[in-house]
Design a protein around this motif. Structure first.
Motif, PDB file in Angstrom:
ATOM      1  N   GLU A  58       0.848  -1.192   0.000  1.00  0.00           N
ATOM      2  CA  GLU A  58       0.000   0.000   0.000  1.00  0.00           C
ATOM      3  C   GLU A  58       0.879   1.236   0.000  1.00  0.00           C
ATOM      4  OE1 GLU A  58      -4.156  -1.066   2.133  1.00  0.00           O
ATOM      5  OE2 GLU A  58      -2.457  -0.811   3.492  1.00  0.00           O
ATOM      6  N   PRO A  89      -8.333   6.259  -1.878  1.00  0.00           N
ATOM      7  CA  PRO A  89      -7.944   4.931  -1.387  1.00  0.00           C
ATOM      8  C   PRO A  89      -8.533   3.829  -2.268  1.00  0.00           C
ATOM      9  CG  PRO A  89      -8.713   6.309   0.422  1.00  0.00           C
ATOM     10  CD  PRO A  89      -8.988   7.053  -0.843  1.00  0.00           C
ATOM     11  N   LYS A 142      -3.504   4.193  -0.178  1.00  0.00           N
ATOM     12  CA  LYS A 142      -4.305   4.237   1.069  1.00  0.00           C
ATOM     13  C   LYS A 142      -4.205   5.638   1.621  1.00  0.00           C
ATOM     14  CE  LYS A 142      -1.079   2.943   4.703  1.00  0.00           C
ATOM     15  NZ  LYS A 142      -0.859   2.100   5.866  1.00  0.00           N
TER      16      LYS A 142
END
Length: 197
Positions: free
Chosen positions: A159, A167, A194
């Motif tokens: 991420e 996100p 994210k």
């Protein structure tokens, strides 16, 4: 002493209905008797048989039509996905060509001699032709950067904390993914955004 049992009147309607329902159980009134000529009875039976055979023919025709459509669909899918294993094996060739081209920086490419430039041009043309062949067989690269993460076509490796992308958006591609038709040949290895903080 008088006999108390009452004998029904000859014209008592309840008695007649009882006699008729005894003749035809389950019905309140008697159905009129139909006197059919044997030939008329045979015609009725033949009409009934014709109706049954017509129904059977219509059902068979519908079954055959469904079978034909299913066979055409299966044939189209078999044709589309016949190259799946072969295409999967060729993906490593496409990867190696991509790595070879990525190994040389644009500055080094500009400073290279004619032989090296021609070699790089040959590798670029070969990669382009391989991707064109893939397209002819409905094999395409999976969309990655900027696309919403799809677990059917993407494999998240990490991420990336960022506020530039919403996100769940793919922000980095480590390895290209490929699909054939609606099926995934190989998922793309990606980094997914994210929320920062």
């Amino acid at each position: 002493m008088a006999d108390e049992t009452k004998t029904p009147e000859p014209n008592d309607p309840t008695d007649a209905a009882a006699d008729q329902s005894a003749e035809y159980p389950g019905s309140e009134y008697a159905a009129p008797a139909i006197d059919l000529d044997p030939r008329d009875l045979e015609i009725v039976m033949l009409k009934d048989e014709v109706a049954q055979l017509k129904d059977r023919v219509l059902r068979t025709a519908a079954d055959m039509d469904n079978l034909r459509k299913r066979s055409e669909r299966e044939k189209a899918e078999a044709t589309l996905y016949a190259a799946t294993n072969f295409a999967r094996d060729l993906l490593s060739v496409a990867d190696n060509m991509q790595r070879a081209l990525a190994a040389i920086s644009p500055e080094a490419k500009d400073a290279a001699d004619d032989v090296t430039k021609n070699l790089l041009a040959g590798v670029e043309m070969t990669e382009k032709e391989l991707l064109n062949v893939f397209q002819r067989y409905n094999i395409r690269k999976v969309e990655t950067i900027g696309a919403k993460f799809d677990p059917n076509f993407h494999q998240a490796l990490f991420e990336v904390p960022t506020n530039e992308y919403p996100p769940g958006t793919v922000v980095q591609e480590m390895q290209s993914g490929f699909a054939i038709g609606e099926r995934c040949l190989r998922p793309a290895m990606v980094g997914v955004a994210k929320a920062e903080g």
